[in-house]
Scaffold this active site. Structure first.
Site, PDB file in Angstrom:
ATOM      1  CG  ASP A 114      -2.010   0.916   0.918  1.00 18.88           C
ATOM      2  OD1 ASP A 114      -2.026   1.556   0.529  1.00 18.88           O
ATOM      3  OD2 ASP A 114      -3.212   0.045   0.812  1.00 18.88           O
ATOM      4  CG  HIS A 149      -5.264   3.571   0.884  1.00 19.98           C
ATOM      5  ND1 HIS A 149      -4.679   2.559   0.864  1.00 19.98           N
ATOM      6  CD2 HIS A 149      -7.173   3.677   0.718  1.00 19.98           C
ATOM      7  CE1 HIS A 149      -6.373   1.993   0.386  1.00 19.98           C
ATOM      8  NE2 HIS A 149      -6.735   2.194   0.379  1.00 19.98           N
ATOM      9  CB  SER A 332     -10.266   0.301   0.187  1.00 18.14           C
ATOM     10  OG  SER A 332      -8.874   0.220  -0.940  1.00 18.14           O
TER      11      SER A 332
END
Length: 385
Positions: A114, A149, A332
């Site tokens: 990520d 994120h 996600s």
């Protein structure tokens, strides 16, 4: 002159104002000079959590002590152990995670490809569980996340909820974490970087006992010859469970992203559980999240299953407000839930193969719409596992 109110999060100030002078509040104290801060805390003669990796100490302080510490140059910021209206606890109830009855301690790790990972207290206290950080973008050695994120995804999979009094822990809160930064600050990456991350996992999964890889990203697929699909399937063939997001391009069909386009790996779509403000939910009101990508993917139904994906709270750290959590929606969000559950299952059944695990997961699903291109086999409900 030091403005102490710029060094104390507003929520902590609100909390201490309604308490008596001798009553303590649980604080996270970030240091400008860690060794000096530790010496000052030791003088209090109280129990405290020490974690120099993030230059912070967790300690219960009175109002007077908070103000005193804020006035010193050794302290950078003081925050409370936040209690927020988080939804990861609700998602765990919907999925019936506790029914797995998994032992607390296990040695397996999860690799999260990520944007990186911040050394948030939910990963680093009371002990550091980020056992390896790999930066394929800027080649830095210490963990960081310039987007946020990756930190959020990691917290859903395996945050321990330390900053939220444990209530808001992720799915596998004792898991060891491998963070591979392959996405840039804007949350994007070329296939080269993702494949480089997969190659690193391939080269190192035995060394770090990696059993699950979480990929909460996607690109427009190039069919069965898509390089991300091929890379993900190679990891799967090595015995690593690969969990990927379906994508956020719904409600149209034919919108599944790669590597989730693969028929072999586990592809996760999003559920909208429509909980109310009191966090109550009713299975009869569940629906597929409008943004969740739909299949088919080539000749196959996709996604494979769905998990909660709307308004879920995960880890962040905002130095201006002192917030330790933020809200997000998307596949996600759902993907790390299934990745965390997969790791729990592996810890209970160490010899299970990726194919066996996927079959058992799908057999434990409950159909919501009975449209396999919307939900696959449906919502994972572990009371059927």
């Amino acid at each position: 002159m030091i403005n102490i109110y710029n060094k104390i999060c507003p929520e902590l100030m609100k909390a201490v104002r309604i308490k008596s002078k001798d009553e303590t509040s649980s604080c996270i104290v970030y240091a400008n000079e860690y060794r000096k801060l530790k010496k000052e805390v030791e003088k209090l003669n109280v129990n405290f959590y020490e974690y120099p990796f993030i230059n912070a100490i967790g300690v219960d302080l009175t109002q007077k002590q908070i103000i005193k510490f804020a006035k010193t140059s050794v302290v950078g910021f003081i925050s409370k152990q936040t209690k927020v209206s988080a939804q990861i606890n609700v998602a765990k109830k919907i999925l019936n995670v506790d029914n797995l009855n998994v032992k607390e301690n296990f040695d397996y790790s999860i690799a999260i490809i990520d944007t990186g990972i911040n050394p948030h207290v939910d990963f680093c206290l009371p002990k550091n569980r980020i056992i390896k950080f790999v930066d394929l973008i800027n080649n830095k050695k210490e963990p960081y996340d310039d987007n946020g994120h990756g930190t959020y995804v990691a917290s859903i999979a395996c945050g321990n909820g330390f900053a939220g009094a444990r209530k808001y822990s992720g799915i596998a809160p004792n898991a060891k974490i491998i963070s591979i930064k392959a996405l840039e600050e804007n949350g994007e990456a070329g296939a080269y970087k993702i494949l480089e991350a997969m190659q690193w996992v391939s080269d190192n999964f035995r060394k770090y006992n990696i059993r699950v890889v979480c990929m909460s990203f996607g690109s427009n697929p190039l069919g069965r010859n898509d390089p991300l699909v091929i890379g993900a399937e190679m990891l799967w063939n090595m015995g690593i469970v690969v969990v990927a997001a379906a994508g956020n391009s719904g409600p149209e069909n034919y919108t599944i992203k790669a590597p989730g386009y693969s028929s072999k790996i586990i592809t996760v779509g999003g559920l909208d559980d429509q909980r109310d403000e009191q966090e109550n939910f009713n299975y009869s009101q569940f629906k597929i999240a409008s943004f969740s990508s739909r299949g088919p993917a080539g000749m196959f139904f996709k996604p494979d299953l769905i998990a909660p994906a709307v308004n879920i709270i995960g880890a962040c750290f905002n130095t201006k407000t002192g917030d330790f959590y933020a809200k997000m929606s998307g596949t996600s969000v759902a993907t790390p839930m299934i990745a965390g559950i997969s790791l729990l299952i592996i810890s209970k059944y160490p010899n299970i193969t990726p194919d066996q695990l996927k079959i058992r997961l799908l057999r434990s699903c409950r159909a919501i719409t009975h449209n396999k291109n919307e939900e696959g086999f449906g919502l994972l409900v572990l009371d059927k596992f």
